[in-house]
Motif scaffolding. Structure first.
Motif, PDB file in Angstrom:
ATOM      1  N   ARG A   1      27.666  -0.802  -3.735  1.00 17.46           N
ATOM      2  CA  ARG A   1      28.196   0.364  -4.442  1.00 17.46           C
ATOM      3  C   ARG A   1      28.940   1.237  -3.446  1.00 17.46           C
ATOM      4  NH1 ARG A   1      25.352   1.130  -9.846  1.00 17.46           N
ATOM      5  NH2 ARG A   1      27.040   2.608 -10.012  1.00 17.46           N
ATOM      6  N   TYR A   2      29.916   2.017  -3.963  1.00 13.81           N
ATOM      7  CA  TYR A   2      30.775   2.836  -3.122  1.00 13.81           C
ATOM      8  C   TYR A   2      30.686   4.297  -3.538  1.00 13.81           C
ATOM      9  CZ  TYR A   2      32.328  -1.763  -1.893  1.00 13.81           C
ATOM     10  OH  TYR A   2      32.335  -3.067  -1.466  1.00 13.81           O
ATOM     11  N   MET A   3      30.510   5.184  -2.532  1.00 12.81           N
ATOM     12  CA  MET A   3      30.298   6.598  -2.810  1.00 12.81           C
ATOM     13  C   MET A   3      31.108   7.480  -1.864  1.00 12.81           C
ATOM     14  SD  MET A   3      26.219   6.716  -3.283  1.00 12.81           S
ATOM     15  CE  MET A   3      25.727   5.329  -2.311  1.00 12.81           C
ATOM     16  N   LYS A   4      31.388   8.697  -2.345  1.00 16.98           N
ATOM     17  CA  LYS A   4      32.044   9.723  -1.543  1.00 16.98           C
ATOM     18  C   LYS A   4      31.358  11.053  -1.825  1.00 16.98           C
ATOM     19  CE  LYS A   4      36.659   7.637  -1.816  1.00 16.98           C
ATOM     20  NZ  LYS A   4      38.035   7.871  -2.301  1.00 16.98           N
ATOM     21  N   LEU A   5      31.411  11.944  -0.848  1.00 19.02           N
ATOM     22  CA  LEU A   5      30.860  13.276  -1.016  1.00 19.02           C
ATOM     23  C   LEU A   5      32.009  14.233  -1.323  1.00 19.02           C
ATOM     24  CD1 LEU A   5      28.190  14.860  -0.893  1.00 19.02           C
ATOM     25  CD2 LEU A   5      28.650  15.292   1.505  1.00 19.02           C
ATOM     26  N   ASN A   6      32.102  14.659  -2.587  1.00 19.24           N
ATOM     27  CA  ASN A   6      33.109  15.631  -3.011  1.00 19.24           C
ATOM     28  C   ASN A   6      32.739  16.975  -2.399  1.00 19.24           C
ATOM     29  OD1 ASN A   6      35.280  16.728  -4.435  1.00 19.24           O
ATOM     30  ND2 ASN A   6      34.019  17.165  -6.216  1.00 19.24           N
ATOM     31  N   PHE A   7      33.726  17.663  -1.807  1.00 19.32           N
ATOM     32  CA  PHE A   7      33.414  18.867  -1.039  1.00 19.32           C
ATOM     33  C   PHE A   7      34.451  19.950  -1.289  1.00 19.32           C
ATOM     34  CE2 PHE A   7      33.544  21.179   3.107  1.00 19.32           C
ATOM     35  CZ  PHE A   7      32.258  21.686   3.083  1.00 19.32           C
ATOM     36  N   LYS A   8      33.965  21.163  -1.561  1.00 20.37           N
ATOM     37  CA  LYS A   8      34.843  22.316  -1.733  1.00 20.37           C
ATOM     38  C   LYS A   8      34.331  23.433  -0.841  1.00 20.37           C
ATOM     39  CE  LYS A   8      36.788  25.396  -5.204  1.00 20.37           C
ATOM     40  NZ  LYS A   8      36.770  25.769  -6.623  1.00 20.37           N
ATOM     41  N   ASN A   9      35.226  23.922   0.025  1.00 18.63           N
ATOM     42  CA  ASN A   9      34.851  24.945   0.992  1.00 18.63           C
ATOM     43  C   ASN A   9      35.866  26.080   0.919  1.00 18.63           C
ATOM     44  OD1 ASN A   9      34.062  26.476   3.165  1.00 18.63           O
ATOM     45  ND2 ASN A   9      34.386  24.893   4.690  1.00 18.63           N
ATOM     46  N   ASN A  10      35.467  27.228   0.411  1.00 17.40           N
ATOM     47  CA  ASN A  10      36.338  28.398   0.331  1.00 17.40           C
ATOM     48  C   ASN A  10      36.081  29.385   1.466  1.00 17.40           C
ATOM     49  OD1 ASN A  10      37.700  27.589  -2.026  1.00 17.40           O
ATOM     50  ND2 ASN A  10      36.006  28.308  -3.275  1.00 17.40           N
ATOM     51  N   GLU A  11      35.266  28.997   2.424  1.00 19.18           N
ATOM     52  CA  GLU A  11      34.942  29.886   3.538  1.00 19.18           C
ATOM     53  C   GLU A  11      36.007  29.750   4.637  1.00 19.18           C
ATOM     54  OE1 GLU A  11      30.138  29.570   2.831  1.00 19.18           O
ATOM     55  OE2 GLU A  11      30.930  29.109   4.794  1.00 19.18           O
ATOM     56  N   ALA A  12      36.616  30.863   5.014  1.00 19.21           N
ATOM     57  CA  ALA A  12      37.722  30.845   5.975  1.00 19.21           C
ATOM     58  C   ALA A  12      37.289  31.361   7.338  1.00 19.21           C
ATOM     59  CB  ALA A  12      38.884  31.664   5.435  1.00 19.21           C
ATOM     60  N   CYS A  13      36.184  30.894   7.840  1.00 21.05           N
ATOM     61  CA  CYS A  13      35.707  31.285   9.169  1.00 21.05           C
ATOM     62  C   CYS A  13      35.750  30.070  10.090  1.00 21.05           C
ATOM     63  CB  CYS A  13      34.277  31.810   9.089  1.00 21.05           C
ATOM     64  SG  CYS A  13      34.103  33.291   8.069  1.00 21.05           S
ATOM     65  N   LEU A  14      35.775  30.329  11.372  1.00 25.46           N
ATOM     66  CA  LEU A  14      35.878  29.237  12.333  1.00 25.46           C
ATOM     67  C   LEU A  14      34.534  28.729  12.828  1.00 25.46           C
ATOM     68  CD1 LEU A  14      38.949  30.446  14.410  1.00 25.46           C
ATOM     69  CD2 LEU A  14      38.876  28.752  12.573  1.00 25.46           C
ATOM     70  N   ALA A  15      33.449  29.330  12.407  1.00 28.34           N
ATOM     71  CA  ALA A  15      32.122  28.846  12.819  1.00 28.34           C
ATOM     72  C   ALA A  15      31.877  27.471  12.200  1.00 28.34           C
ATOM     73  CB  ALA A  15      31.052  29.835  12.378  1.00 28.34           C
ATOM     74  N   TYR A  16      30.925  26.751  12.761  1.00 30.08           N
ATOM     75  CA  TYR A  16      30.607  25.400  12.279  1.00 30.08           C
ATOM     76  C   TYR A  16      29.140  25.367  11.877  1.00 30.08           C
ATOM     77  CZ  TYR A  16      30.389  20.293  12.192  1.00 30.08           C
ATOM     78  OH  TYR A  16      30.235  18.987  11.816  1.00 30.08           O
ATOM     79  N   PHE A  17      28.894  24.836  10.670  1.00 27.99           N
ATOM     80  CA  PHE A  17      27.527  24.761  10.159  1.00 27.99           C
ATOM     81  C   PHE A  17      27.219  23.342   9.728  1.00 27.99           C
ATOM     82  CE2 PHE A  17      28.854  29.119   9.621  1.00 27.99           C
ATOM     83  CZ  PHE A  17      27.762  29.817  10.087  1.00 27.99           C
ATOM     84  N   GLU A  18      25.938  23.030   9.749  1.00 35.81           N
ATOM     85  CA  GLU A  18      25.469  21.727   9.287  1.00 35.81           C
ATOM     86  C   GLU A  18      24.457  21.930   8.173  1.00 35.81           C
ATOM     87  OE1 GLU A  18      23.935  19.607  12.656  1.00 35.81           O
ATOM     88  OE2 GLU A  18      25.884  19.577  13.656  1.00 35.81           O
ATOM     89  N   ARG A  19      24.384  20.939   7.320  1.00 28.50           N
ATOM     90  CA  ARG A  19      23.455  21.002   6.193  1.00 28.50           C
ATOM     91  C   ARG A  19      22.958  19.600   5.889  1.00 28.50           C
ATOM     92  NH1 ARG A  19      24.888  24.226   0.664  1.00 28.50           N
ATOM     93  NH2 ARG A  19      22.858  24.032  -0.297  1.00 28.50           N
ATOM     94  N   THR A  20      21.675  19.493   5.545  1.00 29.39           N
ATOM     95  CA  THR A  20      21.090  18.215   5.125  1.00 29.39           C
ATOM     96  C   THR A  20      20.614  18.350   3.698  1.00 29.39           C
ATOM     97  OG1 THR A  20      20.390  17.684   7.383  1.00 29.39           O
ATOM     98  CG2 THR A  20      19.305  16.487   5.596  1.00 29.39           C
TER      99      THR A  20
END
Length: 143
Positions: free
Chosen positions: A93-112
């Motif tokens: 099976r084939y999958m993708k993570l659809n992602f929408k990011n409206n945050e306009a900051c240069l910091a980098y975050f991770e999430r599980t």
């Protein structure tokens, strides 16, 4: 008479909510469910994030991803399965993570987060290969 009727209705309702031994109990320990939709798979936004890790634990696909933002709390995402099953051994099976990011900051975050794999099981099989875009090697889901 009304009290007897009420008691009978109450008892019937109670017995109908009891699980039978052959009832399957689905795992509710995952954070989200997978959307199986070919059109959403081809039209979604899959840019702007980095998938850092993916693993399978029980019936959940755990995905760790990162992106730029102010806090990551407003990110919108959904794991989308193409709906296509490659008829091979094991099936794929084939999958993708659809992602929408409206945050306009240069910091980098991770999430599980985790996604329930039960909706993508293939009948008659006990093992499938999952191809998640952004992950180099396929993941094997045994069930």
């Amino acid at each position: 008479m009304k009290q007897l009727l009420f008691l009978v209705v109450l008892m019937v309702g109670f017995f109908n909510t009891q699980c039978k031994e052959d009832d399957s109990i689905e795992s509710n320990t995952c954070d989200f469910t997978i959307l199986v939709d070919e059109e959403a798979y081809t039209k979604g936004n899959f840019e702007g994030l980095n998938i850092l890790d993916a693993s399978i634990e029980a019936d959940c696909l755990q995905v760790t991803f990162g992106a730029s933002g102010c806090s990551g709390t407003s990110w919108e995402f959904q794991l989308i399965d193409s709906g296509t099953v490659a008829e091979s051994l094991p099936e794929q099976r084939y999958m993708k993570l659809n992602f929408k990011n409206n945050e306009a900051c240069l910091a980098y975050f991770e999430r599980t987060v985790s996604f329930n794999l039960l909706p993508i099981r293939v009948k008659g099989s006990h093992k499938i290969q999952l191809h998640l875009e952004g992950v180099n090697a396929p993941l094997t889901y045994n069930y």
